[in-house]
Design an enzyme around this catalytic site. Structure first.
Site, PDB file in Angstrom:
ATOM      1  N   HIS A  33       0.853  -1.274  -0.072  1.00  0.00           N
ATOM      2  CA  HIS A  33      -0.031   0.141  -0.164  1.00  0.00           C
ATOM      3  C   HIS A  33       0.753   1.326   0.116  1.00  0.00           C
ATOM      4  O   HIS A  33       2.213   1.006   0.631  1.00  0.00           O
ATOM      5  CB  HIS A  33      -0.959   0.010   1.378  1.00  0.00           C
TER       6      HIS A  33
ATOM      7  N   CYS B  86      -6.007   1.606   5.784  1.00  0.00           N
ATOM      8  CA  CYS B  86      -6.554   0.438   6.479  1.00  0.00           C
ATOM      9  C   CYS B  86      -5.882  -0.185   7.783  1.00  0.00           C
ATOM     10  O   CYS B  86      -4.955   0.473   7.991  1.00  0.00           O
ATOM     11  CB  CYS B  86      -6.321  -0.648   5.221  1.00  0.00           C
TER      12      CYS B  86
ATOM     13  N   CYS C  59      -1.930  -0.542   7.457  1.00  0.00           N
ATOM     14  CA  CYS C  59      -1.264   0.763   7.383  1.00  0.00           C
ATOM     15  C   CYS C  59      -1.369   1.641   8.430  1.00  0.00           C
ATOM     16  O   CYS C  59      -0.074   2.166   9.274  1.00  0.00           O
ATOM     17  CB  CYS C  59      -1.822   1.671   6.105  1.00  0.00           C
TER      18      CYS C  59
ATOM     19  N   GLU D 183       0.936   3.827   1.928  1.00  0.00           N
ATOM     20  CA  GLU D 183       1.693   4.186   3.105  1.00  0.00           C
ATOM     21  C   GLU D 183       2.695   3.346   3.701  1.00  0.00           C
ATOM     22  O   GLU D 183       3.835   3.863   4.043  1.00  0.00           O
ATOM     23  CB  GLU D 183       0.533   3.997   4.088  1.00  0.00           C
TER      24      GLU D 183
END
Length: 226
Positions: A127, A157, A160, A129
């Site tokens: 992801h 999420c 993260c 992040e």
């Protein structure tokens, strides 16, 4: 905890701005560097005057400071809001990734810019992040990102959010909410959980409308393709 911009610090804060254009002359491809390493700080009540010779990049600088264009590198904070994340998200969309972008900043300096790379890297943890945190840690030579702020276009999420706690991030600014997986405000409030050994300040809704529009356009294109 949630907080808005307090009014402390400059209204406009630009760091290491670089803008490059590509021009073509016949078959030749020319890289034109209009701006390099520009730093700007404008406090509330101050007036900014941009002077220079014709072709020196005055208009380009004003466009970058006003958010009308994205820099090739560097960052622009307007009242504490970062515009680099949207540019990273747009790059992700161009590569078939869900358009989420993230930037890690320490003391006004950009340590890392990243976007989703799950599809291109076949990595379920890639992801925006997480990729940004990895790059920032590599730059600093430490997994502890104490004092760092993370800007991201969509609510993080659970994975993260957990990574931010483990990295000791000071504050996260995010764009649109994620009602299906958001772990900061929508479904969970992991960054505020007092049972954890670190808590992260949260500033929601930064460029939220623009971030949501980018995601909506991406998924509409996918549906039309199918």
């Amino acid at each position: 905890m949630s907080e808005a911009w307090s009014g402390n610090g400059p209204v406009i804060a630009a760091s290491a701005l670089h803008k490059r254009f590509v021009e073509r002359s016949g078959a030749a491809r020319l890289d034109v560097h209009v701006l390099r390493g520009i730093d700007v700080a404008v406090a509330a009540g101050e007036t900014l005057a941009v002077v220079g010779a014709s072709g020196s990049g005055k208009s380009t600088l004003l466009h970058l400071l006003g958010g009308l264009e994205a820099p090739t590198s560097g960052s622009v904070l307007l009242c504490g809001r970062d515009f680099t994340t949207l540019d990273a998200a747009e790059q992700a969309a161009g590569r078939g990734e869900v358009p989420v972008g993230a930037v890690v900043v320490v003391d006004g300096a950009v340590l890392a810019v990243a976007h989703n790379e799950r599809e291109t890297g076949n990595d379920p943890t890639a992801h925006a992040e997480v990729v940004a945190l990895r790059r920032a840690a590599a730059t600093l030579g430490s997994w502890r990102l104490t004092g760092a702020d993370l800007f991201v276009t969509m609510e993080p999420c659970p994975m993260c959010a957990g990574a931010m706690v483990n990295a000791r991030i000071r504050r996260v600014y995010y764009g649109c909410h994620d009602p299906k997986a958001g772990a900061v405000r929508s479904l969970y409030q992991l960054l505020d959980d007092r049972r954890l050994n670190h808590r992260v300040d949260v500033v929601p809704g930064v460029l939220g409308t623009e971030s949501a529009a980018l995601l909506k356009a991406f998924f509409e294109r996918l549906r039309r393709r199918d």
